[in-house]
Design an enzyme around this catalytic site. Structure first.
Site, mmCIF file in Angstrom:
data_model
loop_
_atom_site.group_PDB
_atom_site.id
_atom_site.type_symbol
_atom_site.label_atom_id
_atom_site.label_comp_id
_atom_site.label_asym_id
_atom_site.label_seq_id
_atom_site.Cartn_x
_atom_site.Cartn_y
_atom_site.Cartn_z
ATOM 1 N N TYR A 152 -27.281 -18.702 2.028
ATOM 2 C CA TYR A 152 -28.649 -18.440 1.575
ATOM 3 C C TYR A 152 -29.483 -17.777 2.658
ATOM 4 C CZ TYR A 152 -27.538 -21.928 -2.058
ATOM 5 O OH TYR A 152 -26.968 -22.656 -3.078
ATOM 6 N N ASP B 77 -31.538 -29.121 -0.365
ATOM 7 C CA ASP B 77 -30.232 -28.471 -0.389
ATOM 8 C C ASP B 77 -30.362 -27.014 0.030
ATOM 9 O OD1 ASP B 77 -27.333 -28.052 -1.502
ATOM 10 O OD2 ASP B 77 -28.531 -26.513 -2.487
ATOM 11 N N PRO C 275 -31.459 -39.369 -2.826
ATOM 12 C CA PRO C 275 -32.355 -39.229 -3.973
ATOM 13 C C PRO C 275 -31.735 -38.289 -4.995
ATOM 14 C CG PRO C 275 -33.536 -38.951 -1.899
ATOM 15 C CD PRO C 275 -32.083 -38.892 -1.579
ATOM 16 N N ALA C 276 -31.773 -38.674 -6.268
ATOM 17 C CA ALA C 276 -31.104 -37.883 -7.303
ATOM 18 C C ALA C 276 -31.701 -36.491 -7.455
ATOM 19 C CB ALA C 276 -31.157 -38.621 -8.633
ATOM 20 N N LEU C 277 -32.980 -36.348 -7.195
ATOM 21 C CA LEU C 277 -33.661 -35.070 -7.364
ATOM 22 C C LEU C 277 -33.963 -34.462 -5.997
ATOM 23 C CD1 LEU C 277 -34.835 -33.255 -9.631
ATOM 24 C CD2 LEU C 277 -37.019 -34.408 -9.268
ATOM 25 N N GLY C 278 -33.561 -33.213 -5.810
ATOM 26 C CA GLY C 278 -33.824 -32.534 -4.546
ATOM 27 C C GLY C 278 -34.398 -31.154 -4.781
ATOM 28 N N GLY D 77 -20.573 -44.923 -0.078
ATOM 29 C CA GLY D 77 -21.677 -45.849 0.156
ATOM 30 C C GLY D 77 -22.968 -45.212 0.616
ATOM 31 N N VAL D 78 -22.954 -43.935 0.964
ATOM 32 C CA VAL D 78 -24.175 -43.227 1.359
ATOM 33 C C VAL D 78 -25.036 -43.001 0.124
ATOM 34 C CG1 VAL D 78 -25.047 -41.003 2.204
ATOM 35 C CG2 VAL D 78 -23.146 -42.126 3.372
ATOM 36 N N LYS E 61 -24.048 -25.909 3.045
ATOM 37 C CA LYS E 61 -22.712 -25.503 2.596
ATOM 38 C C LYS E 61 -22.102 -24.507 3.581
ATOM 39 C CE LYS E 61 -24.705 -25.499 -2.044
ATOM 40 N NZ LYS E 61 -26.104 -25.405 -1.548
ATOM 41 N N HIS F 190 -18.592 -24.177 -0.081
ATOM 42 C CA HIS F 190 -19.406 -23.483 -1.083
ATOM 43 C C HIS F 190 -18.601 -22.980 -2.273
ATOM 44 C CE1 HIS F 190 -23.453 -21.126 -1.272
ATOM 45 N NE2 HIS F 190 -23.030 -21.404 -2.485
#
Length: 296
Positions: free
Chosen positions: A50, A45, A15-18, A11-12, A75, A108
């Site tokens: 990283y 993300d 936005p599709a684009l990050g 249910g969270v 991650k 990851h």
């Protein structure tokens, strides 16, 4: 039109684009995140491996955008797998990011050479979810056998599987397995960047130069990257393109006001070569997996 919002299996929404920050130098990451949030992105993300979580947090604060408006995911690296170790990895991540709650925390790699620790790590994620310290949990680079074993031995179905996914490598079997269980596909290297990153081999073709994509880009008066991102969005996926260039960051976000036809979507699907460009998740890489993640 606007950038769509996707609803995860718990249910969270996100936005599709990050904005992705893989291989973004730490000294450039804060500025990239700040720029992206000012452009309109509300999804970032990153990952412990990283080595730029601290700078992501700095960019978030610098932007002035309220924390609750930004979906932040990171991650856990393989060297921090294990129940207690993964709970501590969460503490390291939020301390570096300068926030107290994560929107999404994922493993990851499946790390099949040490999968018992992977299972224990995921149970650590489940405990953090139950405590409300993360809003959703998931995995990255998990192939169907990894997913099936994980779900047979744990309680919470992953909300997301972040995988290499671009027109030259669409992983249909993984997409089918994810769909079967309501797991969202999240594309890393969504515009094929892995095919031309330095050090990944000189013989690999850049997806950006594909004639089909360039033809569609010309027809829509867009870039090949924008066409690929639109393809992901219309296929119902999340995509996290990486850039530190302000112009590219803005261009990648400017994909809401055009639409690809069903035929164009199918033609892009047909570009799949079945050839992986990133690391194979089934191959053990102890020299990488054992790299320690610094404390906050």
């Amino acid at each position: 039109m606007s950038i769509p919002t996707l609803t995860l299996n718990n249910g969270v929404t996100l936005p599709a684009l990050g904005l992705g920050v893989f291989q973004s130098p730490p000294e450039e990451t804060a500025a990239a995140v700040d720029t992206a949030l000012r452009v309109g992105y509300r999804h970032i993300d990153t990952a412990a491996m990283y080595r730029n979580e601290r700078e992501v947090g700095e960019g978030l604060r610098r932007s002035g955008v309220p924390r609750e408006e930004v979906f932040v995911e990171t991650k856990v690296w393989v060297s921090d797998y294990g129940y207690d170790e993964t709970r501590h990895a969460f503490e390291k991540a939020v301390a570096k990011l300068g926030i107290d709650r994560l929107d999404l925390l994922i493993l990851h790699q499946p790390a099949p050479d040490r999968f018992e620790r992977t299972i224990a790590a995921y149970r650590g994620l489940e405990s953090l979810l139950a405590e409300g310290r993360v809003r959703a949990i998931g995995v990255s680079n998990f192939m169907p056998p990894h997913l099936h074993e994980l779900m047979a031995r744990t309680e919470v179905v992953p909300a997301v599987n972040q995988i290499e996914l671009h027109p030259y490598f669409t992983q249909p079997e993984v997409q089918r397995a994810d769909a079967e269980h309501g797991i969202l596909d999240q594309a890393w290297s969504p515009i094929g960047g892995i095919t031309f990153y330095p050090g990944w081999g000189e013989e690999r073709r850049s997806v950006m130069d594909d004639p089909t994509l360039r033809e569609m880009a010309a027809q829509h008066r867009r870039s090949a990257a924008q066409v690929m991102l639109r393809w992901h969005l219309q296929r119902g996926r999340s995509a996290i393109p990486k850039s530190t260039d302000p112009g590219r960051i803005a261009e990648n976000f400017d994909v809401a006001d055009f639409e690809l036809t069903a035929d164009e979507l199918d033609r892009i699907d047909a570009l799949d070569t079945g050839v992986r460009n990133g690391p194979d998740p089934d191959v053990a890489r102890p020299e990488r997996f054992d790299i320690a993640i610094p404390e906050a």
